[in-house]
Design a protein around this motif. Sequence first.
Motif, PDB file in Angstrom:
ATOM      1  N   UNK A   1       2.384  -2.999  23.048  1.00  0.00           N
ATOM      2  CA  UNK A   1       2.964  -3.759  23.801  1.00  0.00           C
ATOM      3  C   UNK A   1       4.476  -3.484  23.836  1.00  0.00           C
ATOM      4  N   UNK A   2       5.090  -3.007  22.510  1.00  0.00           N
ATOM      5  CA  UNK A   2       6.350  -3.282  22.650  1.00  0.00           C
ATOM      6  C   UNK A   2       7.129  -1.965  23.319  1.00  0.00           C
ATOM      7  N   UNK A   3       6.409  -0.643  23.031  1.00  0.00           N
ATOM      8  CA  UNK A   3       7.021   0.407  23.909  1.00  0.00           C
ATOM      9  C   UNK A   3       5.607   1.380  24.659  1.00  0.00           C
ATOM     10  N   UNK A   4       5.228   0.406  25.524  1.00  0.00           N
ATOM     11  CA  UNK A   4       3.976   1.060  26.492  1.00  0.00           C
ATOM     12  C   UNK A   4       4.190   2.531  27.071  1.00  0.00           C
ATOM     13  N   UNK A   5       5.455   3.002  27.246  1.00  0.00           N
ATOM     14  CA  UNK A   5       5.717   4.392  27.773  1.00  0.00           C
ATOM     15  C   UNK A   5       5.437   5.331  26.689  1.00  0.00           C
ATOM     16  N   UNK A   6       5.830   5.131  25.413  1.00  0.00           N
ATOM     17  CA  UNK A   6       5.462   6.152  24.413  1.00  0.00           C
ATOM     18  C   UNK A   6       4.088   6.302  23.921  1.00  0.00           C
TER      19      UNK A   6
ATOM     20  N   UNK B   1       1.454   5.557  26.169  1.00  0.00           N
ATOM     21  CA  UNK B   1       0.597   5.931  26.969  1.00  0.00           C
ATOM     22  C   UNK B   1       1.321   7.404  27.548  1.00  0.00           C
TER      23      UNK B   1
ATOM     24  N   UNK C   1      -7.479   6.169  31.839  1.00  0.00           N
ATOM     25  CA  UNK C   1      -6.503   5.920  33.018  1.00  0.00           C
ATOM     26  C   UNK C   1      -6.828   5.769  34.138  1.00  0.00           C
ATOM     27  N   UNK C   2      -6.761   5.047  34.933  1.00  0.00           N
ATOM     28  CA  UNK C   2      -7.653   4.697  36.406  1.00  0.00           C
ATOM     29  C   UNK C   2      -7.342   6.121  37.124  1.00  0.00           C
TER      30      UNK C   2
ATOM     31  N   UNK D   1      -4.928  -4.936  32.580  1.00  0.00           N
ATOM     32  CA  UNK D   1      -3.646  -4.293  32.875  1.00  0.00           C
ATOM     33  C   UNK D   1      -3.471  -3.051  31.997  1.00  0.00           C
ATOM     34  N   UNK D   2      -4.257  -2.697  30.849  1.00  0.00           N
ATOM     35  CA  UNK D   2      -4.251  -1.800  30.062  1.00  0.00           C
ATOM     36  C   UNK D   2      -5.207  -0.868  30.214  1.00  0.00           C
ATOM     37  N   UNK D   3      -5.190   0.520  30.001  1.00  0.00           N
ATOM     38  CA  UNK D   3      -6.567   1.235  30.127  1.00  0.00           C
ATOM     39  C   UNK D   3      -7.560   1.152  29.026  1.00  0.00           C
TER      40      UNK D   3
END
Lengths: 312, 195, 200
Positions: free
Chosen positions: A131-136, A138, A157-158, A277-279
């Motif tokens: 939740x905190x750092x979704x970029x890292x 994913x 991932x879609x 909203x998350x894969x």
Amino acid sequence: MFRVSPAPHIKSNLSSRKIMYLVMLALLPAGIAGVYIYGLCSLKVIFISMASCVLWELLFLKFRHKDPRIVLDGSALLTGLLLAYNLPPEVPFWIPVVGAWASIILGKQLFGGLGHNIFNPALVGRVFLQISWPVYMTTWKNPRWALDSVSTATPLAKEGARSFSYIDLFLGNHGGCIGEVCILALLIGVLFLIFTNVISFHTPLSFFGTVMVLAWIFGGKGIFQGDPIFHLLAGGLILGAFFMATDYVTSPLTRRGKIIFGIGCGLLTILIRLKGGYPEGVSYAILFMNAMVPMIDRYTKTRKYGLVKKGR
Amino acid sequence: MKRLLREFLKGITIENPTFRLALGLCPTLAISTSIVNGFGMGLAATFVIVGSNMIVSSIRGVIPSKIRIPSFIVIIATFVTIVELVMKAYFPSLSKALGIFVPLIAVNCIVLGRAEAFASKHGVVRSIFDGLGMGVGFTFALVLISTIREAFGNGTLLGLIIVKGFEPALLFILAPGALLVIGILMGFINHVTER
Amino acid sequence: MNNITRFAFVLFLVNLIAASVLTGVYYLTRPRIEAQQKLIKEEALRQVMPGSVGNRLEPFKENGEVRYWKVFKGSDPIPRGYVFIAKKYGYSSIIESMVGMKKDGTITGVRVLSQNETPGLGARVVEVLSNKTLITALKDIFLRKKPAEKRLSPYFTGQFKGMKIQRMDISNIDAITGATISSKAVVDSIKSRGLEILGK
């Protein structure tokens, strides 16, 4: 039967400490596979995660004036290992450190330490980071031998779905978290755990069954056109179901309870994977069902030995 | 005078609505994402609590006890609507940020709780001080929570970046972060006061 | 019976007073609220359509529904551009944006109106980057410098400004890290709707 269960109790020669080390041993092949697939960066993540889990635990034990030898029960090491297995291989060094803080302090020690925690500590850490750092969390790395080694999408991932063969998914030839990619290595460990009677297979099997049936019904374009095997092999389902949903402290005691627990996990996993909203939804599903455990235990209580139900 | 001071201080310390009474947590969770929001919400709630306490205590002899609750609600709702209209007119961006939670002050349990538990049994001046204390205590709690959430979750204080290069933990700005921060603060306060 | 009439009378009185107070406050604040709302609307419009292109909007209706707005400059009867709403499903929600476009297809501004994407990933389509830090702000106060102009538009949609709609593509914009699907949804929705309107 060497499992934690309600009365009648049969003495077991498995101490919780021994169980911890057995589970770590069973996780070893998956770790080796992860290091082999993504290179030494995954070893670094595993090491930082385990070390910082132990350090946070020591720090908290000192702060609470408790015996620092508690850290030797192996649970902090195991939490660190599981947390690392749930991370992408190329995260910055501070990600596992903060994740270990969330796991040990928020997930375990604030509740009173091992045996008192409601939620699986490693998953608390993972979800905190997710939740905190979704970029890292994913940004995935391709296997070492792939031409394009930078970030890719996981199969779940879609955007990237369906370009992976079952054999690639089974062997872990794709981007993913360190410990969840190689299903083959995970299964070797699972066989070992079932052989040594450490885990029961009620939760994992009902978990898989629910995910596969629902993926088959709702996962495709139309009804009954989904791909159950894809949903079984992709993402962290195998790791989560065998190694985290079976955690003694945070899962139901009775056999019936375990099956209900597994079905609930499966339902939520598919719901999040297909509609959320998350894969990936395995970690959220297990955490949510962790919160349900006291209620499941209450309604699946076994009758006391020797008591006959009275007719009214 | 001393008694009035005590009525005022108890709302901030031993009967703090958020940390000790655990009242009004819904707006606390929802809007404590930035210091400006927290402070604005706290002020709005303070105005409503003081106003409703004042009116309720001054008419407490007139209203028959059987219909006191509906009367209190009407009084509270009136003050809330005043706040809402004034905020829309003069602080439109704050009103947009707080959204539905301004009208929802009407059902904030602190307000009705103080009207019923204190103002309907005490004099006007004491009730005003009680309301002020509760409002300031609520504002203090909101500002404390939102400072932590804004700093860790957004890396800013009052919208200004604290340190360049710090990557904020988004969790704190989202709902789970609110629960986490309130829980840890409550636990810490209990830990300190129980010594 | 007597009690009930008394209760009703008291409640009536309470409500009467409350209603009259509110009426007063309402009339006092109404002009300001209306002015504020008009300001917000104009602000939103100015963000997507600068006054130099056009300043008069006229809804274009089809089957009784407003499809888009034509933008005119002064009393000139020829439209200078269009303002339209583009929407498409992103990763977990419909992303709706308001777009201003010149007659030749140049984007004058984009503003995302609503979205419910993953926080930290897709939701960053509306993120505004600020370069003001505590230190620089304190310095500004200390040196009594006028603070630098605030950036209002999110950097993601900001990069569309001045782009030709025909050449707009996910490959020539900076997509948001880790949120290709959301970024693509915004671009695609604007492109397809804009081309549709230009084609008419």
